[in-house]
Design an enzyme around this catalytic site. Structure first.
Site, mmCIF file in Angstrom:
data_model
loop_
_atom_site.group_PDB
_atom_site.id
_atom_site.type_symbol
_atom_site.label_atom_id
_atom_site.label_comp_id
_atom_site.label_asym_id
_atom_site.label_seq_id
_atom_site.Cartn_x
_atom_site.Cartn_y
_atom_site.Cartn_z
ATOM 1 N N HIS A 125 17.205 7.520 -54.335
ATOM 2 C CA HIS A 125 18.585 7.030 -54.240
ATOM 3 C C HIS A 125 19.590 8.166 -54.357
ATOM 4 C CE1 HIS A 125 17.476 7.440 -58.383
ATOM 5 N NE2 HIS A 125 18.728 7.421 -58.732
ATOM 6 N N CYS A 126 19.081 9.420 -54.419
ATOM 7 C CA CYS A 126 20.018 10.553 -54.547
ATOM 8 C C CYS A 126 19.998 11.461 -53.320
ATOM 9 C CB CYS A 126 19.643 11.398 -55.761
ATOM 10 S SG CYS A 126 19.582 10.532 -57.290
ATOM 11 N N ILE A 127 18.852 12.132 -53.140
ATOM 12 C CA ILE A 127 18.808 13.240 -52.181
ATOM 13 C C ILE A 127 19.112 12.819 -50.748
ATOM 14 C CG2 ILE A 127 17.483 15.250 -51.417
ATOM 15 C CD1 ILE A 127 18.219 15.152 -54.424
ATOM 16 N N VAL B 3 20.888 10.378 -49.857
ATOM 17 C CA VAL B 3 22.158 9.638 -49.832
ATOM 18 C C VAL B 3 23.353 10.561 -50.032
ATOM 19 C CG1 VAL B 3 23.521 7.921 -51.106
ATOM 20 C CG2 VAL B 3 21.088 7.511 -50.658
ATOM 21 N N ASP B 4 23.261 11.395 -51.052
ATOM 22 C CA ASP B 4 24.432 12.195 -51.451
ATOM 23 C C ASP B 4 25.005 13.084 -50.346
ATOM 24 O OD1 ASP B 4 23.897 10.895 -53.750
ATOM 25 O OD2 ASP B 4 23.375 12.641 -54.949
#
Ligand code: SAJ
Length: 435
Positions: free
Chosen positions: A267-269, A271-272
């Site tokens: 949910h980070c890499i 998406v950000d």
């Protein structure tokens, strides 16, 4: 603001970030309210049941402190008495790949209804530079209170949490902090220094604090894309990229190893970077490098399919009609989280190409078709390693031979290539120096 031990802290959003934070705040003697719109989640938490996958640290903290927290779905109960409100709601992408700030906007609207003088509002969700000043602040000021006049204080402290990491947890991971006003920065700094053991770095502007998280995760994404693209080149050039990365890692400075695979999930890499790409584009600068890196990383599931097809070809088979066991659906090793998992993309593509699919992930029984690795691989034509779970790293390759497996796609390059070839099994990796 009341004194510390009677200050009321409300955590808005009880997920991977909000729950650990609430526990640490409770440990430090604050009165803590955990607020979420998800009734089921609040019910579980109120009964002392963790609604998220835990790790030993979280397990211990939850057992110790959950009873000190009031869990509620009632915004009045949650917000009216709060001195400090920390927002940790999801900031995902929408189905078109654009930042989806609806949960943050909704949380801000709810807070605005109960906003009162002196409250400190801290956003921990990952956002792009400008979000606090241009989106959150105007919503909060619908209350009639002004941030500039310090009627209330608005700060941003991007979450840095790595679920399952045995070494780093919310208490010891350094943080950065920005706020709209100096006074707000001081209050937020005092709060975080009262609950965390780690260094808190105050920044000159809230926008720079908002830039840090998306910057650091975009850094990771482009570095993974670097090795993923070279993995494709090295397959053509007959060079094993794993050996090259290991050798490059002997350089004690100026190099940071990243590893190729079937893609980038979580949910980070993945998406950000889109938060920065979108914001920069809107402000007038079209990012190209980061966008290309996203394209490369998003192309890796197709590369995995290509390698599976080449492997089956070598044994006179096609994907259509072959029995293929996919080991791993979680987005990374030793977690149960499948958000944006590239394994799921590979599974869907194999299904569409007519493979007889078997799935086994010890962390995700709900998506597994078999209860054990041995059962999942027995009699299969091809095995795909999609997630680098510890259990898969420790597999004795002979079980593949005994199970009659003909082809292995090692999507995380975790198996012993030479040993598998010695067993007469076709081995395909990602960048291991052969097509
Ligand atoms: N991946 C690769 N190659 C790599 C590293 C990762 O393909 O060299 C893939 C993983 O398989 C996974 C995805 O990328 O599918 C993300 O992996 P990750 O290790 O970055 O794990 P995350 O998503 O849990 O990232 C978190 C992030 N932490 C925060 O956002 C607060 C990230 O900044 C951390 O660097 C990362 O944990 C970490 O280092 O563990």
């Amino acid at each position: 603001m009341n004194k510390t031990n009677s200050k009321v802290v409300t955590i808005v959003g009880l997920g991977y970030v909000g729950i650990p934070l609430a526990l640490v705040v409770a440990e430090k003697g604050y009165k803590v309210i955990g607020y979420d719109i998800d009734k089921k989640k609040i019910e579980l938490l109120s009964k002392g049941i963790l609604p998220i996958k835990s790790d030993p640290w979280l397990e211990e903290y939850f057992r110790k402190y959950w009873r000190k927290i009031v869990f509620t779905t009632n915004p009045e109960v949650a917000l009216k008495e709060a001195d400090i409100i920390v927002v940790a709601v999801p900031t995902p992408l929408d189905d078109k790949g654009h930042p989806d700030l609806r949960p943050l906007i909704s949380a801000s609207e709810t807070i605005s209804k109960w906003l009162r003088k002196g409250q400190l509002i801290i956003i921990e969700s990952t956002i792009y530079p400008g979000t606090c000043e241009e989106i959150v602040k105007p919503i909060l000021e619908r209350s009639g209170l002004s941030a500039e006049n310090n009627d209330f204080y608005l700060a941003h402290c991007p979450e840095r949490i790595d679920p399952g990491n045995p070494k780093y947890n919310i208490k010891n991971i350094p943080r950065v902090l920005g706020a709209l006003t100096k006074e707000g920065l001081e209050k937020a700094l005092e709060f975080y220094r009262s609950i965390l053991d780690a260094e808190i770095t105050p920044m000159d502007t809230i926008a720079e604090a908002e830039a840090v998280k998306v910057f650091e995760n975009s850094f990771r994404d482009v570095n993974i894309a670097f090795v993923n693209e070279l993995a494709k080149a090295f397959d053509v050039m007959g060079i094993d990229i794993v050996n090259v990365i290991k050798a490059a890692s002997t350089k004690p400075f100026g190099f940071l190893p990243h590893w190729p695979g079937i893609g980038v999930g979580g949910h980070c890499i993945p998406v950000d970077p889109y938060y920065l790409i979108e914001r920069s584009g809107k402000m007038g600068y079209k990012l190209t490098f980061m966008r290309l890196a996203r394209e490369i990383n998003e192309s890796m599931p197709d590369y995995a399919i290509y390698k599976i097809m080449l492997g089956l070809n070598e044994v006179g088979k096609s994907i259509k009609g072959s029995t293929i066991a996919v080991l791993g659906v979680a987005y990374k090793g030793n977690v149960d989280d499948t958000r944006n998992s590239p394994a799921l993309v590979v599974i869907e593509k194999l299904r569409k190409l007519g493979a007889n699919l078997r799935i086994y992930d010890p962390y995700v029984p709900s998506l597994s078709t078999h209860n054990s690795l041995e059962e999942a691989i027995k009699g299969t034509d091809c095995v795909v390693i999609a997630t680098d779970h510890k259990q898969f790293k420790e597999i004795d390759p002979r079980i593949f031979k005994d199970a009659g497996v003909k082809v292995i796609l090692d999507g995380r390059n975790i198996l012993d290539k030479e040993e598998i070839k010695r067993l007469g099994i076709v081995y395909k990796g990602i960048g291991r120096g052969e097509l």
